[in-house]
Design an enzyme around this catalytic site. Structure first.
Site, PDB file in Angstrom:
ATOM      1  CD  GLU A 327      -3.130  -0.474   2.263  1.00 33.77           C
ATOM      2  OE1 GLU A 327      -4.288  -0.846   2.101  1.00 33.77           O
ATOM      3  OE2 GLU A 327      -2.754   0.167   3.267  1.00 33.77           O
ATOM      4  CB  CYS A 328       0.765   4.330   0.111  1.00 31.79           C
ATOM      5  SG  CYS A 328       1.067   6.089  -0.185  1.00 31.79           S
ATOM      6  N   GLY A 329       3.465   3.559   0.246  1.00 36.37           N
ATOM      7  CA  GLY A 329       4.905   3.394   0.362  1.00 36.37           C
ATOM      8  C   GLY A 329       5.351   1.977   0.078  1.00 36.37           C
ATOM      9  CB  SER A 430      -2.637   0.537  -5.879  1.00 33.97           C
ATOM     10  OG  SER A 430      -3.505   0.597  -4.770  1.00 33.97           O
TER      11      SER A 430
END
Length: 439
Positions: A327-329, A430
């Site tokens: 997720e993200c990072g 993502s």
């Protein structure tokens, strides 16, 4: 039995809600009360500070992303195990998205749903009697709410306080107390908000200092007496199913953004969460059947991550046979490369065809409603999920197409934003932060 609650809110961001909320939490805990925190809206960082201040878990409550039954599950669990619930708002009291009534994501929805009176934190710097006009506007704007009173923040002097209080008296608003303008009230920040609780130096001492200021400057007896409302207990909606039964989860200063309600839900479903630290060059444990790389601050540690050979080799081996999600990072680390703020490009895990840059910064912020484009760790193809994006990184590689995209997403108003993220074999990721399953 359901404990009464209060919503600590403000007319706008930057008024000092978090500081005041932590001061109240710690002061009431020092009185021997069992305090449970909650955070309205999407925010990873503040719940960790709540837990540090109270010694109890703090859940997010989000009227847009969470179905009413899930909201009730989380609010009810908090109220059932406390003497008082202090919910902290985000942004301004009424700030949200254009959506169905009571589903806007605004703090006001949460206060109205559970009957929690609102205590307004008013930043009075640069104003005196005029601050009362702002507070009065909040009392009149939404008839669903009860405004219990105000706490004055950033008071410059005794004279300044008298002038502000005169305005509040004229408006018929109770003043619970005041905190002065001093540097000791400011918590350190970075680009995604406060520096995380686990990284804040002398956090226990800071919390004790805040508690002392609350005890000296706020009528805590009156504040507790103003609490009311109720949250349902028992029943409720199940959370998103865990991605595995034994989940290796990255956990250190670079990877820390996991919602408390997600972890609680996974454990309730029987999953075991096994932490490991990429910054300590640890690989995901071999006895796990899934790996989760949360968001956090990998852009601040990209060089160490790239040099962590046991982590890199272990992740690549793990991903050959078992699901991995970022997720993200975490998504950035699963990619080909990450450019840091100084322009240095660091090789990442090269498990997904994406390259990202923190040097080319642009704020991406908002709710996202996603429909999975294929099977992955988040669920089956076609599953609807609700979450948000909050990052400054830019993608410097080609956008994903439908064949390998994670999901197609809309914003909160239903505007189609196209495909997002990637899935390649058992690996997916993502910038989308998952909050809940769709309605």
């Amino acid at each position: 039995m359901s404990a009464p609650g209060l919503l600590i809110a403000a007319p706008r961001s930057g008024s000092g809600k978090t500081t005041v909320t932590l001061a109240l939490m710690r002061a009431l805990r020092r009185r021997g009360m069992r305090v449970r925190g909650a955070k309205c809206g999407p925010d990873y960082i503040d719940p960790a500070f709540h837990r540090a201040a109270t010694g109890e878990p703090s859940f997010n409550l989000d009227s847009f992303a969470m179905a009413p039954a899930l909201l009730d599950t989380l609010a009810g669990a908090s109220a059932a195990e406390a003497d008082i619930v202090l919910a902290e708002g985000s942004m301004g009291l009424f700030d949200g998205v254009r959506a169905a009534e009571n589903r806007s994501g605004a703090n006001a929805d949460i206060a109205a749903r559970y009957g929690w009176p609102v205590v307004l934190v008013i930043d009075v710097s640069g104003a005196a009697q005029s601050a009362a006009a702002v507070a009065l506007g909040c009392t009149l704007y939404d008839p669903r709410l009860t405004i219990a009173g105000v706490i004055l923040n950033k008071v410059a002097s005794p004279r300044h306080r008298r002038l502000v209080e005169a305005g509040m008296e004229r408006a018929g608003l109770k003043v619970f107390g005041a905190l002065s303008r001093e540097a000791g009230l400011v918590l350190p920040e970075r680009h995604l908000g406060l520096v995380q609780a686990g990284e804040t130096a002398d956090l226990a001492a800071r919390l004790e200092h805040l508690a002392g200021l609350a005890e000296a400057g706020i009528d805590l007896d009156a504040l507790v007496a103003a609490a009311s409302g109720t949250a349902p207990t028992g029943g409720g909606r199940p959370l998103v199913p865990p991605p595995g039964q034994r989940i290796a989860i990255a956990q250190d200063e670079a990877f820390s953004f996991v919602y408390p309600h997600m972890e609680a839900g996974w454990r309730e479903a029987g999953a075991v969460l096994v932490p490991f630290s990429p910054l300590a060059d640890e690989a995901p444990p071999e006895d796990c059947d899934c790996c989760w790389l949360p968001g956090g601050y990998p852009e601040l540690h990209a060089g160490r991550i790239a040099a962590a050979s046991r982590f890199v080799d272990g992740m690549r081996a793990f991903a050959r046979t078992r699901p991995v999600h970022g997720e993200c990072g975490g998504y950035m680390v699963l990619g080909e490369s990450l450019e840091d703020a100084d322009g240095a490009v660091h090789p990442m895990l090269d498990l997904l065809p994406v390259a990202t840059s923190y040097r080319r910064r642009k704020l991406h912020l908002g709710y996202r409603v996603a429909r999975l484009a294929g099977d992955c760790a988040l669920g089956r193809s076609g599953t609807d999920l609700v979450g948000h994006e909050f990052h400054y990184a830019s993608v410097t590689s080609d956008p994903p197409d439908e064949r390998i995209a994670l999901a197609r997403i809309n914003d909160a108003e239903g505007v189609d934003l196209g495909f997002t993220g990637h899935r390649l074999g058992p690996v997916s990721g993502s910038f989308f932060h998952l909050i809940a399953a769709g309605d």
